[in-house]
Design a protein around this motif. Structure first.
Motif, PDB file in Angstrom:
ATOM      1  N   ALA A  49       1.585  -1.388   0.089  1.00  0.00           N
ATOM      2  CA  ALA A  49       0.008  -0.069   0.077  1.00  0.00           C
ATOM      3  C   ALA A  49       0.896   1.439   0.008  1.00  0.00           C
ATOM      4  O   ALA A  49       2.461   1.350   0.804  1.00  0.00           O
ATOM      5  CB  ALA A  49      -0.884   0.255   0.949  1.00  0.00           C
ATOM      6  N   THR A  50       0.381   2.654  -0.102  1.00  0.00           N
ATOM      7  CA  THR A  50       0.709   3.468  -0.600  1.00  0.00           C
ATOM      8  C   THR A  50       0.081   4.569   0.452  1.00  0.00           C
ATOM      9  O   THR A  50      -0.420   4.338   0.776  1.00  0.00           O
ATOM     10  CB  THR A  50       1.104   4.546  -2.091  1.00  0.00           C
ATOM     11  OG1 THR A  50       2.189   3.354  -2.543  1.00  0.00           O
ATOM     12  CG2 THR A  50       1.514   5.652  -1.215  1.00  0.00           C
ATOM     13  N   LEU A  51       1.050   5.430   1.860  1.00  0.00           N
ATOM     14  CA  LEU A  51      -0.109   6.074   2.149  1.00  0.00           C
ATOM     15  C   LEU A  51       1.471   7.039   1.842  1.00  0.00           C
ATOM     16  O   LEU A  51       2.566   7.198   2.336  1.00  0.00           O
ATOM     17  CB  LEU A  51       1.181   5.673   4.131  1.00  0.00           C
ATOM     18  CG  LEU A  51       0.474   6.379   5.165  1.00  0.00           C
ATOM     19  CD1 LEU A  51      -1.219   6.526   4.847  1.00  0.00           C
ATOM     20  CD2 LEU A  51       1.000   6.508   6.479  1.00  0.00           C
ATOM     21  N   PRO A  60       5.161  16.273  -0.656  1.00  0.00           N
ATOM     22  CA  PRO A  60       5.066  15.191  -1.725  1.00  0.00           C
ATOM     23  C   PRO A  60       5.434  13.716  -1.206  1.00  0.00           C
ATOM     24  O   PRO A  60       5.776  12.909  -2.254  1.00  0.00           O
ATOM     25  CB  PRO A  60       6.616  16.294  -2.748  1.00  0.00           C
ATOM     26  CG  PRO A  60       6.826  16.806  -1.927  1.00  0.00           C
ATOM     27  CD  PRO A  60       6.303  17.273  -0.693  1.00  0.00           C
ATOM     28  N   ASP A  61       6.373  13.506  -0.029  1.00  0.00           N
ATOM     29  CA  ASP A  61       6.560  12.026   0.519  1.00  0.00           C
ATOM     30  C   ASP A  61       5.257  11.426   0.377  1.00  0.00           C
ATOM     31  O   ASP A  61       4.326  11.078   0.868  1.00  0.00           O
ATOM     32  CB  ASP A  61       7.674  12.853   1.886  1.00  0.00           C
ATOM     33  CG  ASP A  61       6.154  13.223   2.553  1.00  0.00           C
ATOM     34  OD1 ASP A  61       6.097  14.166   2.365  1.00  0.00           O
ATOM     35  OD2 ASP A  61       6.102  12.776   4.118  1.00  0.00           O
ATOM     36  N   ALA A  74       4.684   3.066   9.718  1.00  0.00           N
ATOM     37  CA  ALA A  74       4.494   4.503   8.990  1.00  0.00           C
ATOM     38  C   ALA A  74       2.686   3.869   9.373  1.00  0.00           C
ATOM     39  O   ALA A  74       2.277   5.791   9.655  1.00  0.00           O
ATOM     40  CB  ALA A  74       5.332   4.613   7.981  1.00  0.00           C
ATOM     41  N   GLY A  75       2.292   3.215   8.897  1.00  0.00           N
ATOM     42  CA  GLY A  75       1.078   3.627   8.918  1.00  0.00           C
ATOM     43  C   GLY A  75       0.482   3.468  10.561  1.00  0.00           C
ATOM     44  O   GLY A  75      -0.399   3.766  10.590  1.00  0.00           O
ATOM     45  N   LEU A 104      -4.581   6.403   2.018  1.00  0.00           N
ATOM     46  CA  LEU A 104      -4.178   5.344   2.071  1.00  0.00           C
ATOM     47  C   LEU A 104      -4.954   5.321   1.127  1.00  0.00           C
ATOM     48  O   LEU A 104      -5.823   4.334   0.124  1.00  0.00           O
ATOM     49  CB  LEU A 104      -4.164   4.640   2.864  1.00  0.00           C
ATOM     50  CG  LEU A 104      -4.647   3.336   3.383  1.00  0.00           C
ATOM     51  CD1 LEU A 104      -2.770   2.939   4.034  1.00  0.00           C
ATOM     52  CD2 LEU A 104      -4.828   2.479   3.968  1.00  0.00           C
ATOM     53  N   THR A 105      -3.679   4.514  -0.483  1.00  0.00           N
ATOM     54  CA  THR A 105      -3.999   3.761  -1.776  1.00  0.00           C
ATOM     55  C   THR A 105      -3.741   2.544  -1.596  1.00  0.00           C
ATOM     56  O   THR A 105      -2.535   1.592  -0.938  1.00  0.00           O
ATOM     57  CB  THR A 105      -3.383   4.243  -2.451  1.00  0.00           C
ATOM     58  OG1 THR A 105      -2.584   4.941  -2.391  1.00  0.00           O
ATOM     59  CG2 THR A 105      -4.577   6.071  -3.016  1.00  0.00           C
ATOM     60  N   VAL A 106      -4.430   1.276  -2.066  1.00  0.00           N
ATOM     61  CA  VAL A 106      -4.147  -0.003  -2.854  1.00  0.00           C
ATOM     62  C   VAL A 106      -4.159   0.053  -4.086  1.00  0.00           C
ATOM     63  O   VAL A 106      -5.535  -0.210  -3.988  1.00  0.00           O
ATOM     64  CB  VAL A 106      -4.611  -0.733  -1.366  1.00  0.00           C
ATOM     65  CG1 VAL A 106      -3.752  -2.146  -1.709  1.00  0.00           C
ATOM     66  CG2 VAL A 106      -4.372  -0.739  -0.362  1.00  0.00           C
TER      67      VAL A 106
END
Length: 140
Positions: A49-51, A60-61, A74-75, A104-106
């Motif tokens: 996943a992307t946080l 931008p991080d 980080a989650g 949060l994207t998956v």
């Protein structure tokens, strides 16, 4: 009267998950990364996943969460945050936006079920291998 924010709603390319206004009361780490919301709804992520942030110009991080390696520290920042929106795209992707501006994207996993969401009245949405969704609900 039915609270529309608590109903799984289908649109042309997505399902609106009934998580708006709920708070993350538990973060779980095992073979997956899990979020439990205050009504006992859940989101369990088993692929990367992307946080990141909604406002990528100011923030931008991004960081990748990798549940299969338990690399999800980080989650923990999602604990005690409120959900602003939660969307399951019919392509198999998931996006949850939080009150802190975090997102949060998956993406769908090519080989495995990438994530599962559960909610009220037996609702279950699963991202199938390769993209697509399986959706169960007791609502008409």
């Amino acid at each position: 009267m039915i609270d529309e924010s608590r109903v799984l709603t289908e649109q042309a390319d997505r399902w609106i998950l009934p998580f708006r206004g709920l708070t993350v009361i538990q973060v779980q780490v095992d073979f997956a990364f899990g979020l439990t919301f205050n009504d006992q709804s859940t989101a369990r992520i088993s692929s990367t996943a992307t946080l990141g942030w909604v406002n990528i110009a100011a923030h931008p991080d991004e960081v990748e969460l990798e549940p299969e390696r338990q690399d999800v520290a980080a989650g923990l920042a999602l604990f005690n945050t409120q959900v602003l929106s939660a969307v399951a795209f019919k392509s198999g992707a998931l996006r949850i936006v939080f009150s802190t501006g975090r997102k949060l994207t998956v993406d769908p996993d090519p080989d495995h079920e990438g994530w599962t969401a559960t909610g009220p009245d037996g609702m279950r949405v699963v991202s199938l291998p390769g993209g697509d969704l399986a959706v169960w609900t007791s609502q008409p």
